[in-house]
Write an enzyme that holds these catalytic residues in place. Structure first.
Site, mmCIF file in Angstrom:
data_model
loop_
_atom_site.group_PDB
_atom_site.id
_atom_site.type_symbol
_atom_site.label_atom_id
_atom_site.label_comp_id
_atom_site.label_asym_id
_atom_site.label_seq_id
_atom_site.Cartn_x
_atom_site.Cartn_y
_atom_site.Cartn_z
ATOM 1 N N GLY A 1 0.809 -1.212 0.000
ATOM 2 C CA GLY A 1 0.000 0.000 0.000
ATOM 3 C C GLY A 1 0.841 1.259 0.000
ATOM 4 C CD GLU B 1 9.789 -0.219 6.212
ATOM 5 O OE1 GLU B 1 9.881 -1.052 7.144
ATOM 6 O OE2 GLU B 1 8.753 -0.072 5.527
ATOM 7 N N GLY C 1 6.507 -6.238 3.054
ATOM 8 C CA GLY C 1 6.304 -7.669 2.894
ATOM 9 C C GLY C 1 6.772 -8.231 1.572
ATOM 10 C CB ALA D 1 5.709 -17.010 -1.418
ATOM 11 C CB VAL E 1 5.273 6.585 12.657
ATOM 12 C CG1 VAL E 1 4.217 7.615 13.068
ATOM 13 C CG2 VAL E 1 5.988 7.046 11.385
ATOM 14 C CG HIS F 1 -1.468 -14.031 3.530
ATOM 15 N ND1 HIS F 1 -1.625 -15.312 3.052
ATOM 16 C CD2 HIS F 1 -0.335 -13.552 2.968
ATOM 17 C CE1 HIS F 1 -0.626 -15.588 2.219
ATOM 18 N NE2 HIS F 1 0.164 -14.540 2.157
ATOM 19 N N GLY G 1 -3.146 -3.572 4.053
ATOM 20 C CA GLY G 1 -4.004 -4.725 4.297
ATOM 21 C C GLY G 1 -5.046 -4.518 5.359
#
Length: 542
Positions: free
Chosen positions: A17, A36, A87, A92, A228, A469, A502
Site C-alpha cells: 500500500g 519505514e 512484505g 512468496a 512512527v 496474511h 491490508g
C-alpha cells in the site's frame, strides 16, 4: 506547494500500500516522504540462509534487522515483513486474484460494483509487479501437488501459480525489462528457493524494483529505521508526525509536519499505532469499529516431511510457491519451499495433531506419535536439511470469520490483544489443511521412496493457527459504525488521514492478498486530486 508543512504527504510504511501511495502521489505533484521501520536492503544484503538471524529476523532491540517479523496474539501467530519494500522482501511472489465471492462480501461499502471497480487496478497492479500468469517450470514438487489433487478428487482445480519474478536467462543481468529502461537492471531467476529469506539474485519483483524505485526517481524521500509513534492533528489543519529510531533503547523523538498522512505499516503496524492513539486521546474521533473484522485469511501452515532427502526429487528447487489446488470450494492449498540451508522455520514444525479436542488430548496424541516410533520421530523432527526433505502446505479459506483487536496497557505500554469476532469462530486448525497435508505426504513418499509423514506446527498444537496474511481491522466502509475508513480510504472524522494497506481489506480473500492490497491502493490513489486541484471525491458525511 504549501510551505506551511515540511511535506505534503507523509507515508508510514513502504509495503504494497505505501509503495503505491508513494509513486502515485508524487506523480500527482505532492512532496512525499516515507518512513519505514525496517532497514534498506541491496540484493547482497539479504541473508544467505535463514540461520543468519541478524539479517533474517526482525528483533531490532536485539540487533536483528532482518525481513521476517513474527507477532503473537492470543488467537493467532502472525508472520509479516520488514524493510524498505515491506512484505515484498519476504513474501512468496504469489499474486492471485480472489474469486467472485470476495467482491460481494457484505462488508464492502454499498454503492459500488467492487469487482468491476477494481478491475482496471488489478490490471495495473499485475503490470507493475511483473506478474507471470503461470509459473513456467515444472518439477517434482509440481508433480506431487498435481498428484495429491488427483488423489483427493479435485485434480481439475490444480494450477500453476501467478508469480512476480523476472525469469529471463538464469543468473544473467539485463537492462530494465519492465519500465522502458526507467527501472533498475534485473537478473534472471536461478530457482534457488530462497525468495522468502530475501532474493540475493535480483530476480524477485520486490517493491524496491518497481514502485519504490520509480517513486524515488521522481523525488520521493524514504527514511529507513524510523518508527512512527504518533500522528497528532495541528490547529488549523495538517498533522505532526513523531518518529524514533527503530530498536533504540533510548528514544530521541523527531517530528515533521504534513498536510496528509497515509497509514501503510501493514495490518499489525497500522492497527497498533491507531489503537494506541485512540487510547491515549491523540485521535479521539477514531471510530469504535477499529479492530473489528480483523482477518487471518482463515489460514494454516501444515505440510509433509521425509525422514531423509529423497533421491533426485529436488524439493528445494524453484521459486517459493509454484502451484495450488482447492480441497473444497472455499479451501485453497499452495506448496511452499525454502532454499537449501534455510531450515530455521522448521523449528515451528511438529507432528500433525487434529484439533477440536482439549489441549491434554492434543498433547497426548503428539506424545503417542513419538512413543510409537521414537527414531522416526527424531528423524522427522531434525532440522538437518529440513527444507530439502519436505513441502510446506499453505492453506487459506474464504470463510467469514474474524477477530476483534483491542489494546491493553501493561507496564506502561499498550499492546494488541484479540478476541473472537463476527462471523464464524476464527479456527484453531483447519480440517481441510490436514486432509491436504496427508495427501501431499502420501504422494511425496511415493515420488521420493522415503518414509514421509504429514506435519503440523507447534502453535497449532496449542490451538493457535499461523497466518502470513493478517488483514482488516480498519476496513473500507459505508459508515464509521461499520469500519474505519470510507470508500476512498479516508479515516472517518479525519479526512486528511488515510489507511492504504491490508488493514483496509474487508473480507478473507482466500488467496495471497498482495495483488488485492496493491489494486485497492491503486484505486484509492487514482481518486486523489492532483496537487492544487479541486478534490472530486464526495465529502464525508460523518
Amino acid at each position: 506547494m504549501n510551505e506551511r508543512f515540511d511535506h505534503d504527504v507523509v507515508i508510514i510504511g513502504s509495503g504494497f500500500g505505501g509503495s503505491v501511495a508513494a509513486l502515485r502521489s508524487v506523480e500527482k505533484g505532492y512532496r512525499v516522504h516515507v518512513y519505514e521501520a525496517g532497514r534498506r536492503f541491496e540484493d547482497d544484503d539479504f541473508a544467505k540462509t535463514s540461520w543468519d538471524v541478524r539479517r533474517y529476523l526482525w528483533a531490532p532491540a536485539l540487533g536483528c534487522f532482518g525481513v521476517q517479523r513474527i507477532h503473537k496474539l492470543p488467537h493467532v501467530m502472525i508472520l509479516a515483513g520488514a524493510g524498505v519494500g515491506g512484505g515484498s522482501l519476504n513474501y512468496a511472489n504469489t499474486l492471485y486474484r480472489p474469486g467472485a465471492e470476495f467482491f460481494v462480501d457484505a462488508r464492502w461499502p454499498d454503492g459500488f460494483d467492487w469487482e468491476r471497480e477494481l478491475d482496471p487496478h488489478y490490471a495495473t497492479a499485475r503490470r507493475m509487479l511483473g506478474v507471470v500468469e503461470h509459473y513456467p517450470h515444472a518439477g517434482p514438487v509440481e508433480r506431487i501437488m498435481a498428484g495429491a489433487a488427483e488423489d483427493l478428487g479435485v485434480g481439475s482445480t490444480f494450477r500453476h501459480a501467478p508469480v512476480g519474478v523476472y525469469f529471463g536467462t538464469p543468473g544473467v543481468t539485463a537492462p530494465d525489462p519492465y519500465f522502458s529502461g526507467d527501472g533498475p537492471a534485473r537478473t534472471g531467476c536461478t530457482l534457488c528457493g530462497n525468495c522468502m529469506v530475501g532474493c540475493r539474485v535480483g530476480a524477485k519483483n520486490t517493491l524496491a524494483k518497481n514502485y519504490l524505485a520509480l517513486a524515488e526517481r521522481r523525488g520521493v524521500t524514504i527514511e529507513p529505521l524510523r518508527t512512527v509513534v504518533e500522528v497528532k492533528p495541528l490547529t488549523g489543519g495538517g498533522y505532526r508526525v513523531t518518529t524514533v529510531r527503530s530498536g533504540a533503547w533510548v528514544r530521541r523523538p523527531r517530528t515533521v509536519t504534513a498536510e496528509q498522512v497515509v497509514f501503510a505499516g501493514g495490518t499489525w503496524g497500522t492497527q497498533s499505532l491507531l489503537h494506541r492513539m485512540k487510547a491515549t486521546g491523540v485521535l479521539p474521533l477514531l471510530p469504535d469499529s477499529l479492530g473489528h473484522l480483523t482477518r487471518t485469511n482463515s489460514e494454516a501452515l501444515d505440510g509433509a516431511i521425509s525422514v531423509a532427502v529423497p533421491d533426485d526429487v529436488g524439493l528445494a528447487d524453484g521459486v517459493a510457491i509454484t502451484t495450488s489446488f482447492h480441497v473444497d470450494e472455499r479451501t485453497h492449498v499452495e506448496n511452499v519451499r525454502y532454499g537449501p540451508g534455510s531450515n530455521l522455520m522448521g523449528m515451528l514444525a511438529t507432528g500433525l495433531v487434529d484439533g477440536g479436542r482439549p489441549l491434554f488430548a492434543r498433547l497426548g496424541s503428539l506424545i503417542g506419535q513419538v512413543l510409537r516410533a521414537p527414531l522416526t520421530a527424531l528423524r522427522l523432527g531434525s532440522l538437518r536439511r529440513w527444507s530439502e526433505r519436505g513441502i510446506i502446505a499453505l492453506v487459506m479459506q474464504t470463510a467469514d470469520n474474524s477477530l476483534t483487536l483491542s489494546v491493553k496497557r501493561r507496564f506502561g505500554r499498550y499492546r494488541l490483544t484479540s478476541a473472537q469476532g463476527e462471523g464464524e469462530p476464527n479456527p484453531s486448525y483447519l480440517p481441510g489443511a490436514h486432509v491436504a497435508a496427508r495427501a501431499i505426504a502420501a504422494r511425496l513418499e511415493k515420488e521420493g521412496g522415503v518414509r514421509t509423514e504429514a506435519r503440523g506446527s507447534w502453535p497449532e498444537v496449542f490451538g493457535i493457527p499461523l497466518t502470513a496474511h493478517f488483514l482488516g481491522g480498519a476496513i473500507v466502509s459505508a459508515s464509521p459504525q461499520q469500519g474505519v475508513v470510507d470508500a476512498y480510504h479516508r479515516i472517518w472524522g479525519y479526512p486528511g488521514l488515510h489507511v492504504v494497506d491490508g488493514a483496509a481489506v474487508p473480507a478473507n480473500p482466500g488467496v495471497n492478498p498482495s495483488l488485492t492490497i496493491t489494486a485497492m491502493a491503486e484505486r484509492a490513489m487514482a481518486r486523489w486530486p492532483a496537487h492544487g486541484e479541486q478534490d472530486s471525491r464526495p465529502p464525508q458525511q460523518y
